[in-house]
Design a protein around this motif. Structure first.
Motif, PDB file in Angstrom:
ATOM      1  N   GLY A  68       0.815  -0.840   0.231  1.00 36.39           N
ATOM      2  CA  GLY A  68       0.121   0.056  -0.108  1.00 36.39           C
ATOM      3  C   GLY A  68       0.806   1.024  -0.351  1.00 36.39           C
ATOM      4  O   GLY A  68       0.382   2.358   1.012  1.00 36.39           O
ATOM      5  N   PHE A  89      -0.009  -1.492   4.465  1.00 39.35           N
ATOM      6  CA  PHE A  89      -0.674  -0.528   4.953  1.00 39.35           C
ATOM      7  C   PHE A  89      -1.739  -0.442   4.291  1.00 39.35           C
ATOM      8  O   PHE A  89      -2.263  -0.113   3.926  1.00 39.35           O
ATOM      9  CB  PHE A  89       0.167   1.030   4.051  1.00 39.35           C
ATOM     10  N   ALA A  90      -1.673  -1.281   3.546  1.00 46.75           N
ATOM     11  CA  ALA A  90      -3.004  -1.682   2.580  1.00 46.75           C
ATOM     12  C   ALA A  90      -3.653  -2.110   2.716  1.00 46.75           C
ATOM     13  O   ALA A  90      -3.952  -2.880   3.753  1.00 46.75           O
ATOM     14  CB  ALA A  90      -2.494  -3.218   1.426  1.00 46.75           C
ATOM     15  N   ALA A  91      -4.659  -1.241   2.337  1.00 45.36           N
ATOM     16  CA  ALA A  91      -6.125  -1.058   2.790  1.00 45.36           C
ATOM     17  C   ALA A  91      -7.169  -0.373   1.911  1.00 45.36           C
ATOM     18  O   ALA A  91      -6.463   0.783   1.236  1.00 45.36           O
ATOM     19  CB  ALA A  91      -6.543  -0.667   4.405  1.00 45.36           C
ATOM     20  N   GLU A  92      -8.086  -0.556   2.637  1.00 44.20           N
ATOM     21  CA  GLU A  92      -8.975   0.056   2.089  1.00 44.20           C
ATOM     22  C   GLU A  92      -9.788   1.215   3.236  1.00 44.20           C
ATOM     23  O   GLU A  92      -9.564   0.709   4.677  1.00 44.20           O
ATOM     24  CB  GLU A  92     -11.068  -0.349   1.883  1.00 44.20           C
ATOM     25  N   SER A  93      -9.891   2.069   2.683  1.00 41.63           N
ATOM     26  CA  SER A  93      -9.774   3.023   4.197  1.00 41.63           C
ATOM     27  C   SER A  93     -10.438   4.258   4.160  1.00 41.63           C
ATOM     28  O   SER A  93     -11.014   4.975   5.701  1.00 41.63           O
ATOM     29  CB  SER A  93      -7.931   3.676   4.119  1.00 41.63           C
ATOM     30  N   VAL A 127      -0.212  -1.724   9.967  1.00 44.90           N
ATOM     31  CA  VAL A 127      -0.505  -0.272  10.487  1.00 44.90           C
ATOM     32  C   VAL A 127      -2.286  -0.495  10.715  1.00 44.90           C
ATOM     33  O   VAL A 127      -3.155  -0.831   9.947  1.00 44.90           O
ATOM     34  CB  VAL A 127      -0.516   0.299   9.321  1.00 44.90           C
ATOM     35  N   GLY A 171      -0.829   4.465  -1.364  1.00 48.50           N
ATOM     36  CA  GLY A 171      -1.469   5.316  -0.987  1.00 48.50           C
ATOM     37  C   GLY A 171      -0.743   6.932   0.264  1.00 48.50           C
ATOM     38  O   GLY A 171       0.327   7.425  -0.344  1.00 48.50           O
ATOM     39  N   LYS A 231     -10.654  -3.098  10.209  1.00 45.41           N
ATOM     40  CA  LYS A 231      -8.774  -3.559  10.813  1.00 45.41           C
ATOM     41  C   LYS A 231      -9.240  -4.058  11.993  1.00 45.41           C
ATOM     42  O   LYS A 231      -8.074  -4.707  12.440  1.00 45.41           O
ATOM     43  CB  LYS A 231      -8.853  -1.563  10.993  1.00 45.41           C
ATOM     44  N   GLY A 239       0.934  -5.506  -7.418  1.00 46.28           N
ATOM     45  CA  GLY A 239      -0.374  -6.075  -7.593  1.00 46.28           C
ATOM     46  C   GLY A 239      -1.169  -6.485  -6.434  1.00 46.28           C
ATOM     47  O   GLY A 239      -1.417  -5.444  -4.898  1.00 46.28           O
ATOM     48  N   LEU A 285       4.474  -2.860  -2.612  1.00 49.73           N
ATOM     49  CA  LEU A 285       3.793  -3.971  -3.502  1.00 49.73           C
ATOM     50  C   LEU A 285       2.289  -2.990  -3.326  1.00 49.73           C
ATOM     51  O   LEU A 285       1.707  -3.107  -2.305  1.00 49.73           O
ATOM     52  CB  LEU A 285       3.027  -5.262  -2.738  1.00 49.73           C
ATOM     53  N   ASP A 286       1.816  -2.274  -4.626  1.00 48.85           N
ATOM     54  CA  ASP A 286       0.272  -1.504  -4.240  1.00 48.85           C
ATOM     55  C   ASP A 286      -0.201  -2.335  -5.673  1.00 48.85           C
ATOM     56  O   ASP A 286      -0.610  -2.448  -6.442  1.00 48.85           O
ATOM     57  CB  ASP A 286       0.773   0.022  -4.700  1.00 48.85           C
TER      58      ASP A 286
HETATM   59  P1  NAD Z   1      -4.963   4.929   1.123  1.00 46.84           P
HETATM   60  O1  NAD Z   1      -6.386   4.971   1.202  1.00 46.84           O
HETATM   61  O2  NAD Z   1      -4.817   6.642   0.852  1.00 46.84           O
HETATM   62  O3  NAD Z   1      -4.299   4.064   0.783  1.00 46.84           O
HETATM   63  C1  NAD Z   1      -4.031   2.689   0.658  1.00 46.84           C
HETATM   64  C2  NAD Z   1      -3.855   1.975  -0.416  1.00 46.84           C
HETATM   65  O4  NAD Z   1      -3.655   0.940  -0.626  1.00 46.84           O
HETATM   66  C3  NAD Z   1      -3.154   2.560  -2.001  1.00 46.84           C
HETATM   67  O5  NAD Z   1      -2.396   2.908  -2.952  1.00 46.84           O
HETATM   68  C4  NAD Z   1      -4.460   0.971  -2.637  1.00 46.84           C
HETATM   69  O6  NAD Z   1      -3.785   0.738  -3.744  1.00 46.84           O
HETATM   70  C5  NAD Z   1      -3.165  -0.052  -1.917  1.00 46.84           C
HETATM   71  N1  NAD Z   1      -4.202  -0.963  -1.272  1.00 46.84           N
HETATM   72  C6  NAD Z   1      -5.734  -1.314  -1.418  1.00 46.84           C
HETATM   73  N2  NAD Z   1      -6.350  -2.397  -1.474  1.00 46.84           N
HETATM   74  C7  NAD Z   1      -4.635  -3.253  -2.190  1.00 46.84           C
HETATM   75  C8  NAD Z   1      -4.831  -5.298  -2.253  1.00 46.84           C
HETATM   76  N3  NAD Z   1      -5.488  -5.719  -1.664  1.00 46.84           N
HETATM   77  N4  NAD Z   1      -3.752  -4.770  -2.082  1.00 46.84           N
HETATM   78  C9  NAD Z   1      -2.556  -4.119  -2.365  1.00 46.84           C
HETATM   79  N5  NAD Z   1      -2.727  -2.763  -2.071  1.00 46.84           N
HETATM   80  C10 NAD Z   1      -3.757  -2.120  -1.881  1.00 46.84           C
HETATM   81  O7  NAD Z   1      -4.840   4.929   2.961  1.00 46.84           O
HETATM   82  P2  NAD Z   1      -4.550   5.218   3.810  1.00 46.84           P
HETATM   83  O8  NAD Z   1      -4.524   6.625   4.742  1.00 46.84           O
HETATM   84  O9  NAD Z   1      -2.650   5.668   3.187  1.00 46.84           O
HETATM   85  O10 NAD Z   1      -4.238   4.272   5.123  1.00 46.84           O
HETATM   86  C11 NAD Z   1      -2.898   3.979   5.124  1.00 46.84           C
HETATM   87  C12 NAD Z   1      -2.880   2.305   6.286  1.00 46.84           C
HETATM   88  O11 NAD Z   1      -2.902   3.083   7.384  1.00 46.84           O
HETATM   89  C13 NAD Z   1      -4.590   1.508   6.345  1.00 46.84           C
HETATM   90  O12 NAD Z   1      -4.171   0.561   6.576  1.00 46.84           O
HETATM   91  C14 NAD Z   1      -5.684   2.842   7.481  1.00 46.84           C
HETATM   92  O13 NAD Z   1      -6.493   1.703   7.898  1.00 46.84           O
HETATM   93  C15 NAD Z   1      -4.186   3.059   7.827  1.00 46.84           C
HETATM   94  N6  NAD Z   1      -4.796   4.440   8.852  1.00 46.84           N
HETATM   95  C16 NAD Z   1      -5.292   5.669   7.980  1.00 46.84           C
HETATM   96  C17 NAD Z   1      -5.883   6.071   8.324  1.00 46.84           C
HETATM   97  C18 NAD Z   1      -5.846   7.730   8.531  1.00 46.84           C
HETATM   98  O14 NAD Z   1      -6.170   9.061   8.704  1.00 46.84           O
HETATM   99  N7  NAD Z   1      -6.257   7.344   6.980  1.00 46.84           N
HETATM  100  C19 NAD Z   1      -5.719   6.478   9.717  1.00 46.84           C
HETATM  101  C20 NAD Z   1      -5.260   5.965  10.970  1.00 46.84           C
HETATM  102  C21 NAD Z   1      -4.933   4.337  10.438  1.00 46.84           C
END
Ligand code: NAD
Ligand code: TYD
Length: 347
Positions: free
Chosen positions: A8, A79-83, A121, A11, A152, A56, A32-33
């Protein structure tokens, strides 16, 4: 040189973390993203040669196994997630697939190809609504309130179970809401900056009295790096700035910064604030204690909220082409589902 696998990394937070690794550490970085709507290689264009990119999906067992087998990284940072909570309300399926299924695949892969650290994360949202309660400690019960938070929390439980059952070197961080450059304009702060600059309405859910603890993304990345390098396997750290802001006050701070930096009248910018239908199941307050990371690792946040917002507004004003690109395509559909059709299929 040892390698480190970042998932991820295209992101918002992941790209800042890779930038920090490239500036301060000496690892071969493998990113890996999947490049979902939220992932963008342009977020890393200033360090294009500093990492190796694999497009990927973390739910692809063969691919994840192959990358780990070939790279044999010292650590994996996931870090990869639907967020985005609002998207999880419209459709939870991709959240369960990536945030739970993907973590399961990663955990199985590191059983086969061991690493020294697996840093997962996570988020303060796993503790659920803290209204009327003390700030959550690392020992507080998990009580997620949205499909996103539930996915999560499920991943955190899976990580903890794999730690206990297979003795894997797992570490979890749970941070509060991040903000800063490169954040996709679906989250409150970048959405309101974009709209304020464009003269569009600034949608505040419900009465705007909900509280979040806003953490600058660079402070979070420094914390994650400190945890990765120094924490004991099996440990868990909250990360937060310790400042609680009501949403409506966050939006007003954005209006002030936009007015000051564009020369627009503040009253005119603020007149676009609109109280709109609330998010279903909206958690009113998130709050964390962060004594553990401050005491054990000497970490503390460096960026105050108002100066962080000013800096963030400056960045978005300087990158209109980035905003235009990431909000082309499916963005308008999503926006209409939440803000025009009021929670899409739910209404
Ligand atoms: P984001 O949505 O900006 O980025 C997520 C990234 O993960 C993207 O690049 C996406 O292409 C990639 N991704 C999604 N599904 C994938 C998969 N199946 N395989 C590979 N890559 C995949 O998210 P963010 O805000 O950067 O958050 C990153 C992490 O931090 C997440 O796990 C989120 O739960 C956690 N988090 C975020 C926040 C926040 O305020 N943004 C706060 C606490 C925790
Ligand atoms: P968001 O940035 O989506 O983060 P999270 O839901 O993970 O906390 O939202 C932050 C807060 O702002 C949350 O209480 C919901 C609220 N909000 C609005 O009032 N209007 C909006 O248009 C958005 C996106 C969020």
């Amino acid at each position: 040189m040892e390698s480190i696998l970042i998932t991820g990394g295209c992101g918002f937070i992941g790209s800042h973390f890779i930038r920090l690794l490239c500036a301060e550490e000496n690892f071969r970085v493998v990113n890996l993203d999947k490049l979902t709507y939220a992932g963008n290689l342009e977020n890393l264009s200033d360090i294009a040669s500093g990492f190796c990119f694999v497009r990927g999906d973390i739910t692809d067992r063969d691919l994840v196994g192959r990358v780990l087998k070939e790279e044999r990284p010292w650590a994996v940072v996931n870090f990869a997630a639907e967020s985005h909570v609002d998207r999880s309300i419209l459709d939870a399926s991709p959240f369960l697939q990536t945030n739970i299924g993907g973590v399961h695949i990663l955990l199985e892969a590191i059983r086969k190809f061991p690493v020294k650290r697996f840093l997962h994360v996570s988020t303060d949202e796993v503790y659920g609504d803290r209204e009327g309660k003390d700030a959550a400690t690392e020992e507080s019960a998990l009580c997620p309130g949205s499909p996103y938070a539930a996915s999560k929390a499920s991943a955190d439980l899976l990580c903890m179970a794999y730690r206990r059952t297979y003795d894997l070197p797992i570490i979890i961080t749970r941070s509060s809401n991040n903000y800063g450059s490169f954040q996709f304009p679906e989250k409150l702060i970048p959405l309101c900056i974009r709209n304020a600059v464009a003269g569009l309405k600034l949608p505040v859910y419900g009465d705007g009295g909900q509280i979040r603890d806003w953490l600058h993304v660079e402070d979070n990345c420094r914390a994650i790096l400190a945890v990765l390098k120094n924490a004991q396997p099996g440990s868990l750290y909250n990360i937060g700035a310790g400042g609680e802001w009501k949403n409506v006050d966050v939006v007003r701070a954005i209006c002030r910064a936009v007015a000051a930096q564009t020369g627009h009248y503040l009253e005119k910018v603020e007149s676009n604030i609109e109280f709109v239908a609330d998010r279903p199941g909206h958690d009113r307050r998130y709050a964390l204690t962060t004594e553990k990371i401050r005491r054990e690792l000497g970490w503390f946040p460096r960026t105050g909220f108002e100066s962080g917002v000013e800096q963030t507004v400056r960045w978005y004003l300087s990158r209109p082409e980035w905003i235009a690109r990431v909000t082309s395509g499916e963005y308008q559909n999503y926006y209409d589902s939440v803000y025009l059709r009021t929670w899409g299929k739910l209404s």
